[in-house]
Write a protein that holds these residues in place. Sequence first.
Motif, PDB file in Angstrom:
ATOM      1  N   ALA A 235       0.840  -1.184   0.000  1.00 58.32           N
ATOM      2  CA  ALA A 235       0.000   0.000   0.000  1.00 58.32           C
ATOM      3  C   ALA A 235       0.885   1.248   0.000  1.00 58.32           C
ATOM      4  O   ALA A 235       2.118   1.162   0.079  1.00 58.32           O
ATOM      5  CB  ALA A 235      -0.911  -0.014   1.229  1.00 58.32           C
ATOM      6  N   ASP A 236       0.259   2.416  -0.070  1.00 58.43           N
ATOM      7  CA  ASP A 236       1.004   3.670   0.031  1.00 58.43           C
ATOM      8  C   ASP A 236       1.544   3.822   1.445  1.00 58.43           C
ATOM      9  O   ASP A 236       0.827   3.582   2.418  1.00 58.43           O
ATOM     10  CB  ASP A 236       0.102   4.860  -0.292  1.00 58.43           C
ATOM     11  N   ARG A 237       2.800   4.245   1.540  1.00 59.53           N
ATOM     12  CA  ARG A 237       3.407   4.383   2.865  1.00 59.53           C
ATOM     13  C   ARG A 237       2.640   5.382   3.741  1.00 59.53           C
ATOM     14  O   ARG A 237       2.512   5.197   4.949  1.00 59.53           O
ATOM     15  CB  ARG A 237       4.875   4.791   2.731  1.00 59.53           C
ATOM     16  N   ASP A 238       2.147   6.450   3.129  1.00 62.11           N
ATOM     17  CA  ASP A 238       1.427   7.472   3.892  1.00 62.11           C
ATOM     18  C   ASP A 238      -0.090   7.335   3.757  1.00 62.11           C
ATOM     19  O   ASP A 238      -0.839   8.244   4.090  1.00 62.11           O
ATOM     20  CB  ASP A 238       1.859   8.870   3.448  1.00 62.11           C
ATOM     21  N   GLY A 239      -0.556   6.182   3.273  1.00 61.73           N
ATOM     22  CA  GLY A 239      -1.989   5.982   3.081  1.00 61.73           C
ATOM     23  C   GLY A 239      -2.701   5.627   4.377  1.00 61.73           C
ATOM     24  O   GLY A 239      -2.078   5.275   5.391  1.00 61.73           O
ATOM     25  N   ASP A 240      -4.021   5.716   4.351  1.00 61.73           N
ATOM     26  CA  ASP A 240      -4.867   5.349   5.483  1.00 61.73           C
ATOM     27  C   ASP A 240      -4.870   3.830   5.598  1.00 61.73           C
ATOM     28  O   ASP A 240      -5.360   3.128   4.705  1.00 61.73           O
ATOM     29  CB  ASP A 240      -6.280   5.884   5.267  1.00 61.73           C
ATOM     30  N   ASP A 243      -8.200   2.013   5.108  1.00 57.80           N
ATOM     31  CA  ASP A 243      -8.952   2.308   3.894  1.00 57.80           C
ATOM     32  C   ASP A 243      -8.966   1.070   2.991  1.00 57.80           C
ATOM     33  O   ASP A 243      -7.912   0.615   2.540  1.00 57.80           O
ATOM     34  CB  ASP A 243      -8.304   3.486   3.168  1.00 57.80           C
ATOM     35  N   PRO A 244     -10.131   0.486   2.708  1.00 60.03           N
ATOM     36  CA  PRO A 244     -10.184  -0.698   1.840  1.00 60.03           C
ATOM     37  C   PRO A 244      -9.559  -0.474   0.470  1.00 60.03           C
ATOM     38  O   PRO A 244      -9.089  -1.436  -0.155  1.00 60.03           O
ATOM     39  CB  PRO A 244     -11.692  -0.982   1.729  1.00 60.03           C
ATOM     40  N   GLU A 245      -9.529   0.783   0.000  1.00 58.20           N
ATOM     41  CA  GLU A 245      -8.878   1.041  -1.285  1.00 58.20           C
ATOM     42  C   GLU A 245      -7.370   0.801  -1.181  1.00 58.20           C
ATOM     43  O   GLU A 245      -6.742   0.347  -2.138  1.00 58.20           O
ATOM     44  CB  GLU A 245      -9.156   2.478  -1.734  1.00 58.20           C
ATOM     45  N   GLN A 246      -6.791   1.113  -0.026  1.00 55.82           N
ATOM     46  CA  GLN A 246      -5.380   0.799   0.204  1.00 55.82           C
ATOM     47  C   GLN A 246      -5.172  -0.712   0.292  1.00 55.82           C
ATOM     48  O   GLN A 246      -4.146  -1.236  -0.154  1.00 55.82           O
ATOM     49  CB  GLN A 246      -4.877   1.476   1.478  1.00 55.82           C
ATOM     50  N   ALA A 250      -2.509  -3.093  -1.955  1.00 58.08           N
ATOM     51  CA  ALA A 250      -1.516  -4.006  -1.380  1.00 58.08           C
ATOM     52  C   ALA A 250      -1.792  -5.462  -1.724  1.00 58.08           C
ATOM     53  O   ALA A 250      -0.853  -6.242  -1.936  1.00 58.08           O
ATOM     54  CB  ALA A 250      -1.487  -3.840   0.138  1.00 58.08           C
ATOM     55  N   ASN A 251      -3.060  -5.842  -1.782  1.00 61.29           N
ATOM     56  CA  ASN A 251      -3.431  -7.246  -1.865  1.00 61.29           C
ATOM     57  C   ASN A 251      -4.275  -7.487  -3.104  1.00 61.29           C
ATOM     58  O   ASN A 251      -5.460  -7.144  -3.145  1.00 61.29           O
ATOM     59  CB  ASN A 251      -4.207  -7.652  -0.602  1.00 61.29           C
TER      60      ASN A 251
END
Length: 504
Positions: A235-240, A243-246, A250-251
């Motif tokens: 996922a984004d390092r600074d992401g929530d 957040d299911p979008e994150q 990642a997955n």
Amino acid sequence: MTPKLSEAARHVVIPEGIVSTGYGAIRKWLRLMRVEHDPWQQGVGQIALGKTADGMYAATVGGITISIPRQVGKTFFVGSLVIALCLEFPGLTVVWTAHHLRTSTRTFQTLQSLVKRPGIAAYVPSNGVRTANGEQQIAFTNGSIILFGARSMGFGRGFEEVDVEVFDEAQILTERALEDMLAATNQSQHPAGALLFYLGTPPRPGIDPGEPFSKKRRKALTGQLRNGAYIECSADRDGDIDDPEQWKIANASYPTRTSHEAMLRLRENLPNDDGWRREGLGVWDEFWDQDESASEYIIDPKLWSDMANRDTKLGKKIALAIDMSPDRNWVSIAAAARTSDGKVHVEVGYHAAPGPGLVRILLSLIDRWDPCALVIDKASPAYSLHPDLVAAGIEPEVTTAGQMVQACGGFYDDAVNANLCHTGDPLLADALKGASKRDLPGGGWAWNRKNNMTISPLVAATLAHWALKVYDIAKPPPPPPAVVGRTSPGPSGSGDLDVLTAAF
């Protein structure tokens, strides 16, 4: 040919020169297993088995490194891949290791269920699946075999002619384990070359021995990975992190194969947000992004340089230690003394080729300084001096493996906490720059002597530091006036401890 990979991967490094792939040839075996790889798995399979114009695997040198969160399907993917390779290439030998026994056992059970499927079962003899802990294996009728075991239990040593090695839990992969296992692929008879898979989640800074895994990542991201592949899903390092979008970033298996409830369950049961970020979302901590010049050193050279102090006031009592390089060409004698501000000062006062006068030198030093201890490590080449020392009336303290662990740990702790000082001697600085760790069977680590001919000054200083803290209980009075002398190259030092060769 350019293999395709879905957008699930944040970083993808593909080895140069791929003109074809062996992935297509094994798909018939995947179909027999009733396995249909997802798009991202197909892309990784094409890369992993990608071939250059000469028919060799493009990643046969640098291996295939996959940094991926939990619950994405990497065990199922790589497991089905190696089963298909075993069926395609008679006599193939695969070694699959994890750090923990429970992980290797769980992987074995996953692959065992795959080879029991109706389309594949006929290719596995009745005695082909061995389930005993420590001897788990799947053998095929064509002579191929997959062996499973845990690195923490010593599995992996002594194999020969291994064609595929899978290092699961690569975030807990030590240099010692690599040394034990990598040589097994040197005699691989596989026509396209041996394959190495490194599979893991981001390591925990300061806890996991993640240097080998992080070095693969760093080389890949800086364009220095030679003939190897790197795939990172995160996922984004600074992401929530909730957040299911994150989670989708990642997955690649979420939410179709990995349910929302499964992700929530993992989130709930991991101990903290950092654990979820690493293992659930594949995000690497910034610690591992530091440049190679700092991260490859056990003790940062700048930190070590900042501890140089030639003007410190030292106590009278010292501890001595002796060590010898692995090639037996150098002997180092180091000393340690307390400082007025509570630190420990270490110094190498003698560094020369061993000779018949060495015992006489040690006798002179003991007579002059009356040290609280003279230390030799039992595993050191210097231990060969023990009979001569005893015959001369010197009873050195001989450290065990456990005491060496304590010595190295104490030296490291005092260094990184600025409770240690030295003269800025290049002998010690060079030894530290070339130093690496070796893991010991009972736990802990010691300086790695293997093939390191500059290590003896560091080992001697480490042992002297340990001996002073163990044996010099009372605080000694101030030292007498210094006498300067040295046989080894480099600056003469502070003058307080640099007297080790003045007595002869």
